[in-house]
Design a protein around this motif. Structure first.
Motif, PDB file in Angstrom:
ATOM      1  N   TRP A 188      42.656  46.927  49.225  1.00 37.14           N
ATOM      2  CA  TRP A 188      42.081  45.964  50.163  1.00 37.14           C
ATOM      3  C   TRP A 188      41.570  44.767  49.365  1.00 37.14           C
ATOM      4  N   THR A 189      41.133  43.742  50.069  1.00 42.27           N
ATOM      5  CA  THR A 189      40.440  42.624  49.425  1.00 42.27           C
ATOM      6  C   THR A 189      39.017  42.568  49.949  1.00 42.27           C
ATOM      7  N   ASP A 190      38.073  42.257  49.048  1.00 40.86           N
ATOM      8  CA  ASP A 190      36.721  41.986  49.515  1.00 40.86           C
ATOM      9  C   ASP A 190      36.115  40.840  48.709  1.00 40.86           C
ATOM     10  N   MET A 191      34.871  40.517  49.035  1.00 39.46           N
ATOM     11  CA  MET A 191      34.259  39.269  48.565  1.00 39.46           C
ATOM     12  C   MET A 191      32.956  39.546  47.824  1.00 39.46           C
ATOM     13  N   ARG A 192      32.904  40.618  47.065  1.00 38.63           N
ATOM     14  CA  ARG A 192      31.663  40.982  46.385  1.00 38.63           C
ATOM     15  C   ARG A 192      31.339  40.073  45.191  1.00 38.63           C
ATOM     16  N   ASN A 193      32.350  39.414  44.637  1.00 34.08           N
ATOM     17  CA  ASN A 193      32.161  38.619  43.427  1.00 34.08           C
ATOM     18  C   ASN A 193      31.997  37.134  43.740  1.00 34.08           C
ATOM     19  N   VAL A 194      31.354  36.416  42.830  1.00 31.55           N
ATOM     20  CA  VAL A 194      31.136  34.976  42.958  1.00 31.55           C
ATOM     21  C   VAL A 194      31.935  34.259  41.877  1.00 31.55           C
ATOM     22  N   SER A 195      32.582  33.167  42.258  1.00 31.01           N
ATOM     23  CA  SER A 195      33.284  32.322  41.293  1.00 31.01           C
ATOM     24  C   SER A 195      33.280  30.897  41.818  1.00 31.01           C
ATOM     25  N   CYS A 196      33.854  29.991  41.041  1.00 27.08           N
ATOM     26  CA  CYS A 196      33.887  28.579  41.421  1.00 27.08           C
ATOM     27  C   CYS A 196      35.329  28.115  41.568  1.00 27.08           C
ATOM     28  N   VAL A 197      35.617  27.397  42.655  1.00 21.54           N
ATOM     29  CA  VAL A 197      36.936  26.839  42.926  1.00 21.54           C
ATOM     30  C   VAL A 197      36.767  25.339  43.146  1.00 21.54           C
ATOM     31  N   LEU A 198      37.409  24.538  42.308  1.00 21.46           N
ATOM     32  CA  LEU A 198      37.338  23.072  42.416  1.00 21.46           C
ATOM     33  C   LEU A 198      35.897  22.585  42.494  1.00 21.46           C
ATOM     34  N   GLY A 199      35.052  23.190  41.676  1.00 25.75           N
ATOM     35  CA  GLY A 199      33.665  22.769  41.610  1.00 25.75           C
ATOM     36  C   GLY A 199      32.753  23.354  42.663  1.00 25.75           C
ATOM     37  N   HIS A 200      33.298  24.158  43.585  1.00 28.85           N
ATOM     38  CA  HIS A 200      32.480  24.784  44.622  1.00 28.85           C
ATOM     39  C   HIS A 200      32.339  26.260  44.298  1.00 28.85           C
ATOM     40  N   CYS A 201      31.115  26.736  44.197  1.00 30.41           N
ATOM     41  CA  CYS A 201      30.852  28.129  43.832  1.00 30.41           C
ATOM     42  C   CYS A 201      30.464  28.931  45.073  1.00 30.41           C
ATOM     43  N   GLY A 202      30.961  30.142  45.130  1.00 29.46           N
ATOM     44  CA  GLY A 202      30.656  31.028  46.243  1.00 29.46           C
ATOM     45  C   GLY A 202      31.408  32.329  46.086  1.00 29.46           C
ATOM     46  N   PHE A 203      31.374  33.135  47.142  1.00 33.07           N
ATOM     47  CA  PHE A 203      32.084  34.403  47.104  1.00 33.07           C
ATOM     48  C   PHE A 203      33.588  34.164  47.029  1.00 33.07           C
ATOM     49  N   THR A 204      34.249  34.982  46.265  1.00 35.47           N
ATOM     50  CA  THR A 204      35.689  34.859  46.101  1.00 35.47           C
ATOM     51  C   THR A 204      36.363  36.173  46.441  1.00 35.47           C
ATOM     52  N   GLN A 205      37.644  36.113  46.789  1.00 35.99           N
ATOM     53  CA  GLN A 205      38.383  37.317  47.188  1.00 35.99           C
ATOM     54  C   GLN A 205      39.090  37.925  45.990  1.00 35.99           C
ATOM     55  N   ASN A 206      38.972  39.240  45.893  1.00 35.39           N
ATOM     56  CA  ASN A 206      39.685  39.992  44.873  1.00 35.39           C
ATOM     57  C   ASN A 206      40.265  41.247  45.490  1.00 35.39           C
ATOM     58  N   ALA A 207      41.323  41.753  44.875  1.00 26.34           N
ATOM     59  CA  ALA A 207      41.959  42.977  45.344  1.00 26.34           C
ATOM     60  C   ALA A 207      41.298  44.183  44.674  1.00 26.34           C
ATOM     61  N   TYR A 208      41.083  45.223  45.460  1.00 23.70           N
ATOM     62  CA  TYR A 208      40.502  46.457  44.958  1.00 23.70           C
ATOM     63  C   TYR A 208      41.377  47.644  45.338  1.00 23.70           C
ATOM     64  N   PHE A 209      41.258  48.701  44.543  1.00 24.32           N
ATOM     65  CA  PHE A 209      42.097  49.885  44.687  1.00 24.32           C
ATOM     66  C   PHE A 209      41.253  51.129  44.518  1.00 24.32           C
ATOM     67  N   SER A 210      41.567  52.151  45.308  1.00 20.04           N
ATOM     68  CA  SER A 210      40.864  53.424  45.169  1.00 20.04           C
ATOM     69  C   SER A 210      41.830  54.569  45.419  1.00 20.04           C
ATOM     70  N   ALA A 211      41.734  55.614  44.605  1.00 17.26           N
ATOM     71  CA  ALA A 211      42.479  56.844  44.822  1.00 17.26           C
ATOM     72  C   ALA A 211      41.515  57.876  45.378  1.00 17.26           C
ATOM     73  N   ILE A 212      41.767  58.346  46.595  1.00 15.32           N
ATOM     74  CA  ILE A 212      40.878  59.282  47.269  1.00 15.32           C
ATOM     75  C   ILE A 212      41.517  60.665  47.242  1.00 15.32           C
ATOM     76  N   PRO A 213      40.905  61.633  46.565  1.00 16.01           N
ATOM     77  CA  PRO A 213      41.488  62.987  46.532  1.00 16.01           C
ATOM     78  C   PRO A 213      41.685  63.532  47.951  1.00 16.01           C
ATOM     79  N   ASP A 214      42.817  64.158  48.172  1.00 16.31           N
ATOM     80  CA  ASP A 214      43.182  64.674  49.489  1.00 16.31           C
ATOM     81  C   ASP A 214      42.980  66.186  49.488  1.00 16.31           C
ATOM     82  N   PRO A 215      41.930  66.667  50.161  1.00 20.69           N
ATOM     83  CA  PRO A 215      41.668  68.112  50.112  1.00 20.69           C
ATOM     84  C   PRO A 215      42.745  68.905  50.828  1.00 20.69           C
TER      85      PRO A 215
END
Length: 215
Positions: A188-215
């Motif tokens: 999925w993508t979420d916005m937990r991190n902050v970065s700057c784009v063209l001089g504007h700083c704020g939350f940025t989108q990054n891709a995240y991955f999780s492996a969930i054990p399947d009982p």
């Protein structure tokens, strides 16, 4: 234009949600059950705003949305389908992706605002069918941080409402889910991190991955 205000409209006249300016996209998918005899068991998964009070206000800063994940299944290769059924969660749930696991249970990952009473922040939820073909689900949070797409975004197109400065114009738009022999793999993508784009700083989108054990 928007049909009967099923959703409010962003400043760009596209469908959005409560107090938001991001585009609604990534409507869902069809999943095939690899354990079904004859290969005729499929599910279709999407989201809509049927459980909100209609007509929904066209202004997102006045609207109250209640988007839900909707599921229907067929056991005869698509000739007949079950009545659409919502996964009952408060607030907005959007952008699902579904797979069947090795046990024939439907698994659905989606962005989920039920973790925030104000219906602003989203996390990521994995819904697991309690038994094959039941369309009854347990849910578990799989993201480790919440994201607020309503303000302080690094890639904003500008402020529409002063209470929500610099909202996100998109939130990645898609989730992904895959089933392995012993795990479910979520992206999925979420916005937990902050970065700057063209001089504007704020939350940025990054891709995240999780492996969930399947009982």
């Amino acid at each position: 234009g928007l049909l009967e205000h099923d959703y409010p409209a962003s400043a760009g006249d596209v469908q959005t949600l409560h107090d938001s300016e991001f585009n609604l996209d990534g409507m869902g998918n069809v999943a095939a059950d690899p354990t079904s005899a004859g290969g005729g068991h499929f599910a279709i998964v999407w989201y809509d705003d049927r459980n909100a009070a209609h007509p929904v206000n066209a202004d997102p800063y006045a609207a109250v949305t209640d988007a839900d994940i909707i599921v229907s299944q067929t056991f005869d290769g698509g000739r007949t389908w079950s009545a659409p059924k919502a996964i009952a969660e408060p607030n907005d749930q959007i952008m699902p992706w579904a797979v069947y696991d090795a046990h024939g249970r439907l698994r659905i990952g989606f962005l989920d605002r039920s973790y925030d009473p104000a219906n602003l922040d989203y996390g990521v939820t994995l819904a697991t069918e309690t038994s094959p073909g039941s369309l009854r689900f347990s849910t578990a949070k799989i993201s480790t941080a919440l994201s607020n797409p309503t303000k302080n975004d690094s890639a904003t197109l500008g402020t529409v409402n002063a209470a929500f400065p610099n909202p996100a114009p998109s939130i990645g738009d898609y989730t992904g889910l895959a089933a392995g022999p012993s795990s479910i793999y979520a992206m999925w993508t979420d916005m937990r991190n902050v970065s700057c784009v063209l001089g504007h700083c704020g939350f940025t989108q990054n891709a995240y991955f999780s492996a969930i054990p399947d009982p």
